[in-house]
Design a protein around this motif. Structure first.
Motif, PDB file in Angstrom:
ATOM      1  N   TYR A  45      22.493  -5.143  21.572  1.00  0.00           N
ATOM      2  CA  TYR A  45      22.473  -4.186  20.464  1.00  0.00           C
ATOM      3  C   TYR A  45      23.762  -3.365  20.389  1.00  0.00           C
ATOM      4  CZ  TYR A  45      17.442  -5.080  20.523  1.00  0.00           C
ATOM      5  OH  TYR A  45      16.213  -5.669  20.494  1.00  0.00           O
ATOM      6  N   GLY A  46      24.681  -3.586  21.341  1.00  0.00           N
ATOM      7  CA  GLY A  46      25.889  -2.765  21.384  1.00  0.00           C
ATOM      8  C   GLY A  46      25.602  -1.461  22.107  1.00  0.00           C
ATOM      9  N   LEU A  47      26.589  -0.604  22.180  1.00  0.00           N
ATOM     10  CA  LEU A  47      26.412   0.641  22.921  1.00  0.00           C
ATOM     11  C   LEU A  47      25.757   1.680  22.017  1.00  0.00           C
ATOM     12  CD1 LEU A  47      29.743   0.792  24.898  1.00  0.00           C
ATOM     13  CD2 LEU A  47      27.453   0.332  25.781  1.00  0.00           C
ATOM     14  N   LEU A  48      24.604   2.154  22.425  1.00  0.00           N
ATOM     15  CA  LEU A  48      23.885   3.160  21.645  1.00  0.00           C
ATOM     16  C   LEU A  48      23.708   4.397  22.515  1.00  0.00           C
ATOM     17  CD1 LEU A  48      21.171   0.752  20.305  1.00  0.00           C
ATOM     18  CD2 LEU A  48      22.782   1.971  18.854  1.00  0.00           C
ATOM     19  N   LYS A  49      23.812   5.558  21.917  1.00  0.00           N
ATOM     20  CA  LYS A  49      23.625   6.799  22.675  1.00  0.00           C
ATOM     21  C   LYS A  49      22.152   7.014  23.012  1.00  0.00           C
ATOM     22  CE  LYS A  49      27.360   9.966  21.387  1.00  0.00           C
ATOM     23  NZ  LYS A  49      28.045   9.692  22.620  1.00  0.00           N
ATOM     24  N   SER A  50      21.274   6.701  22.060  1.00  0.00           N
ATOM     25  CA  SER A  50      19.844   6.876  22.336  1.00  0.00           C
ATOM     26  C   SER A  50      19.076   5.714  21.721  1.00  0.00           C
ATOM     27  CB  SER A  50      19.347   8.200  21.772  1.00  0.00           C
ATOM     28  OG  SER A  50      19.584   8.242  20.382  1.00  0.00           O
ATOM     29  N   PHE A  51      18.112   5.258  22.475  1.00  0.00           N
ATOM     30  CA  PHE A  51      17.486   3.976  22.188  1.00  0.00           C
ATOM     31  C   PHE A  51      16.045   4.059  22.685  1.00  0.00           C
ATOM     32  CE2 PHE A  51      16.718  -0.362  23.922  1.00  0.00           C
ATOM     33  CZ  PHE A  51      17.101  -1.141  22.846  1.00  0.00           C
ATOM     34  N   ALA A  52      15.095   3.642  21.872  1.00  0.00           N
ATOM     35  CA  ALA A  52      13.701   3.664  22.335  1.00  0.00           C
ATOM     36  C   ALA A  52      13.047   2.321  22.044  1.00  0.00           C
ATOM     37  CB  ALA A  52      12.918   4.779  21.636  1.00  0.00           C
ATOM     38  N   VAL A  53      12.206   1.884  22.956  1.00  0.00           N
ATOM     39  CA  VAL A  53      11.441   0.660  22.748  1.00  0.00           C
ATOM     40  C   VAL A  53       9.961   1.033  22.777  1.00  0.00           C
ATOM     41  CG1 VAL A  53      10.841  -1.575  23.737  1.00  0.00           C
ATOM     42  CG2 VAL A  53      13.207  -0.814  23.751  1.00  0.00           C
ATOM     43  N   ASN A  94       7.404   1.639  35.477  1.00  0.00           N
ATOM     44  CA  ASN A  94       6.394   1.448  34.434  1.00  0.00           C
ATOM     45  C   ASN A  94       6.821   0.293  33.507  1.00  0.00           C
ATOM     46  OD1 ASN A  94       6.297   2.328  31.329  1.00  0.00           O
ATOM     47  ND2 ASN A  94       4.312   2.660  32.258  1.00  0.00           N
ATOM     48  N   ASN A  95       5.874  -0.491  33.031  1.00  0.00           N
ATOM     49  CA  ASN A  95       6.223  -1.706  32.277  1.00  0.00           C
ATOM     50  C   ASN A  95       6.960  -1.427  30.957  1.00  0.00           C
ATOM     51  OD1 ASN A  95       3.848  -0.734  31.092  1.00  0.00           O
ATOM     52  ND2 ASN A  95       3.133  -2.756  30.528  1.00  0.00           N
ATOM     53  N   SER A  96       6.592  -0.351  30.263  1.00  0.00           N
ATOM     54  CA  SER A  96       7.280  -0.095  28.988  1.00  0.00           C
ATOM     55  C   SER A  96       8.715   0.369  29.221  1.00  0.00           C
ATOM     56  CB  SER A  96       6.533   0.952  28.164  1.00  0.00           C
ATOM     57  OG  SER A  96       5.273   0.429  27.793  1.00  0.00           O
ATOM     58  N   ARG A  97       8.922   1.137  30.301  1.00  0.00           N
ATOM     59  CA  ARG A  97      10.305   1.535  30.617  1.00  0.00           C
ATOM     60  C   ARG A  97      11.128   0.317  31.028  1.00  0.00           C
ATOM     61  NH1 ARG A  97       8.720   5.990  34.170  1.00  0.00           N
ATOM     62  NH2 ARG A  97       7.956   7.486  32.679  1.00  0.00           N
ATOM     63  N   ALA A  98      10.507  -0.573  31.799  1.00  0.00           N
ATOM     64  CA  ALA A  98      11.220  -1.797  32.197  1.00  0.00           C
ATOM     65  C   ALA A  98      11.556  -2.624  30.954  1.00  0.00           C
ATOM     66  CB  ALA A  98      10.374  -2.615  33.169  1.00  0.00           C
ATOM     67  N   MET A  99      10.612  -2.705  30.026  1.00  0.00           N
ATOM     68  CA  MET A  99      10.850  -3.457  28.793  1.00  0.00           C
ATOM     69  C   MET A  99      12.025  -2.850  28.019  1.00  0.00           C
ATOM     70  SD  MET A  99       8.096  -4.049  25.810  1.00  0.00           S
ATOM     71  CE  MET A  99       8.474  -4.945  24.325  1.00  0.00           C
ATOM     72  N   ALA A 100      12.087  -1.518  27.980  1.00  0.00           N
ATOM     73  CA  ALA A 100      13.202  -0.856  27.293  1.00  0.00           C
ATOM     74  C   ALA A 100      14.530  -1.240  27.945  1.00  0.00           C
ATOM     75  CB  ALA A 100      13.009   0.659  27.320  1.00  0.00           C
ATOM     76  N   LEU A 101      14.519  -1.280  29.266  1.00  0.00           N
ATOM     77  CA  LEU A 101      15.734  -1.655  29.986  1.00  0.00           C
ATOM     78  C   LEU A 101      16.121  -3.114  29.687  1.00  0.00           C
ATOM     79  CD1 LEU A 101      17.371   0.065  31.972  1.00  0.00           C
ATOM     80  CD2 LEU A 101      16.144  -1.036  33.837  1.00  0.00           C
ATOM     81  N   GLY A 102      15.102  -3.974  29.627  1.00  0.00           N
ATOM     82  CA  GLY A 102      15.360  -5.387  29.313  1.00  0.00           C
ATOM     83  C   GLY A 102      15.984  -5.547  27.933  1.00  0.00           C
ATOM     84  N   GLU A 103      15.449  -4.832  26.956  1.00  0.00           N
ATOM     85  CA  GLU A 103      16.021  -4.894  25.600  1.00  0.00           C
ATOM     86  C   GLU A 103      17.437  -4.316  25.596  1.00  0.00           C
ATOM     87  OE1 GLU A 103      14.955  -6.126  22.676  1.00  0.00           O
ATOM     88  OE2 GLU A 103      13.007  -6.784  23.414  1.00  0.00           O
ATOM     89  N   TYR A 104      17.613  -3.206  26.293  1.00  0.00           N
ATOM     90  CA  TYR A 104      18.909  -2.521  26.278  1.00  0.00           C
ATOM     91  C   TYR A 104      19.991  -3.376  26.944  1.00  0.00           C
ATOM     92  CZ  TYR A 104      22.311   1.251  26.901  1.00  0.00           C
ATOM     93  OH  TYR A 104      23.442   2.022  26.870  1.00  0.00           O
ATOM     94  N   TRP A 105      19.642  -4.010  28.059  1.00  0.00           N
ATOM     95  CA  TRP A 105      20.644  -4.812  28.784  1.00  0.00           C
ATOM     96  C   TRP A 105      20.892  -6.167  28.139  1.00  0.00           C
ATOM     97  CZ3 TRP A 105      23.200  -4.561  33.779  1.00  0.00           C
ATOM     98  CH2 TRP A 105      23.272  -3.265  34.273  1.00  0.00           C
ATOM     99  N   PHE A 106      19.851  -6.778  27.627  1.00  0.00           N
ATOM    100  CA  PHE A 106      19.998  -8.176  27.218  1.00  0.00           C
ATOM    101  C   PHE A 106      19.787  -8.400  25.716  1.00  0.00           C
ATOM    102  CE2 PHE A 106      18.291  -8.255  31.663  1.00  0.00           C
ATOM    103  CZ  PHE A 106      19.509  -8.529  32.262  1.00  0.00           C
ATOM    104  N   GLY A 107      19.493  -7.355  24.962  1.00  0.00           N
ATOM    105  CA  GLY A 107      19.240  -7.515  23.526  1.00  0.00           C
ATOM    106  C   GLY A 107      20.502  -7.533  22.683  1.00  0.00           C
TER     107      GLY A 107
END
Ligand SMILES: [Zn+2]
Length: 386
Positions: free
Chosen positions: A204-212, A189-202
């Motif tokens: 932000y450091g290591l976060l336990k829980s993260f939402a986009v 799904n595009n929003s889940r992919a976007m979350a992954l893109g932000e998480y991998w390349f944004g």
């Protein structure tokens, strides 16, 4: 077995070393041993394997700790690639990225309105063919193709079950693309992919829980916990666009009434502006509302501030359901962030249940921006590798 399926013998230690190099490279073997607790001889033998597989290369010399200068390690950017595709409702964007999220080539093709399954797949294939051709590398150097598709997706089968915007149902994306390209294909799904893109390349450091939260033509979110996307039992976790906000609200594309997305999409902004501003032009768009607000038209500024309150209400619901450490806001509507953000933040301060939730939930704008979805699609393959 399709050719692009990379059979990495993934032991826990190997994964740990590879991820350390990805996150902290350039880094020395000694430092990896120190921070991971893996013994130096084991680190050395894993690094040798990774170098044989051309995933890791040696680089510039590091700071000496007194003796010989250590050789530093970093990911090999020039030998393996992934393809990411953002299949939106009016265009398809494809890219080839290296292992660290640098886009090397890209293509974008328009989709016709009222597209059919066959014409959608033909455009999808063409967009991918264009980037492969321009990149000019052998198929064996490409790990696979990640597809970010709007709407509801059966991830295991790689089927787009339903997309409200294009009206397509049951599109067998994975099967068709694997047969065409002989590469591994992952559909998300595009929003889940976007979350992954932000998480991998944004970064932000290591976060336990993260939402986009992705706010554009529709609204979706992607939730990542402990580094992994959260799906829920029927793979609809994160469909916050269809949370009911008003029992007798406007009809939504999903068939329900008063869904969150009926209040905050680009179209919803236009509807609100036209209702409130008698001399609003007929051809008003979300972008034009923003442009008028920027020029100082207070009526348009007020519309965006009200939309900010409504977005804030949706975010508070997300906080109460998931309670993430950080929420990243992206998508076309968030381009008006200078007018939206103050009322989003004020609404969270007014409505979130506890003082800790009000104070400590970090809310920011997307750092990866317009490429978050296409890079997240590419990262679908990287999650298999790292
Ligand atoms: Zn809905």
């Amino acid at each position: 077995m399709v050719r692009g399926t990379f059979q990495l013998m993934k032991s826990v230690n190997k994964s740990t070393v590879l991820n350390k190099i990805r996150q902290s490279g350039p880094i020395s073997r000694a430092e990896i041993a120190k921070v991971t607790g893996i013994t130096p001889p084991t680190v050395s033998s894993i690094v040798k394997e990774l170098m044989d597989e051309k995933l890791v290369v040696e680089s510039i010399l590091g700071e000496s700790q007194g003796g010989r200068k250590p050789t530093m390690l970093l990911l090999n950017r020039n030998d393996h690639y992934v393809i990411g595709v953002d299949a939106g409702s009016d265009s398809i964007k494809a890219c080839v990225s290296d292992l660290v999220g640098t886009i090397l080539v890209r293509s974008e093709l328009p989709l016709q309105a009222h597209t059919t399954i066959d014409s959608f797949l033909a455009v999808l294939i063409q967009a991918i063919q264009l980037v492969i051709k321009e990149m000019g590398v052998e198929g064996s150097k490409i790990f696979g193709i990640g597809i970010a598709m709007h709407g509801v997706v059966d991830v295991a089968a790689g089927i787009s079950l339903y997309s409200a915007n294009s009206g397509l149902r049951n599109v067998h994306i994975k099967e068709v693309l694997e047969n065409t390209f002989d590469l591994q294909v992952i559909v998300e799904n595009n929003s889940r992919a976007m979350a992954l893109g932000e998480y991998w390349f944004g970064d932000y450091g290591l976060l336990k829980s993260f939402a986009v939260v992705n706010i554009g033509r529709g609204v979706g979110s992607g939730i990542i916990e402990e580094g992994k996307l959260r799906y829920g039992a029927q793979e609809i976790a994160g469909e916050i666009g269809h949370m009911t906000i008003s029992l007798d609200g406007e009809k939504c594309s999903c068939g329900n009434q008063g869904c969150f997305e009926t209040f905050v999409t680009g179209d919803a902004i236009v509807r609100r502006a036209k209702k409130q501003i008698p001399d609003a032009p007929d051809d008003l768009t979300g972008e034009k509302v923003y442009a008028f607000a920027l020029k100082g038209h207070t009526a348009y500024q007020k519309v965006l501030e009200e939309i900010g309150v409504l977005i804030g209400i949706g975010i508070v619901n997300l906080i109460h359901a998931v309670n993430p450490e950080k929420i990243v806001l992206g998508g076309g509507v968030m381009k008006s962030h200078d007018f939206l953000m103050p009322s989003i933040l004020a609404t969270i301060q007014q409505r979130a249940l506890t003082e800790k939730a009000r104070k400590n939930t970090l809310i920011t704008l997307s750092r990866v921006g317009d490429d978050a979805t296409v890079l997240g699609a590419a990262a679908l393959l990287l999650t298999k590798l790292f």
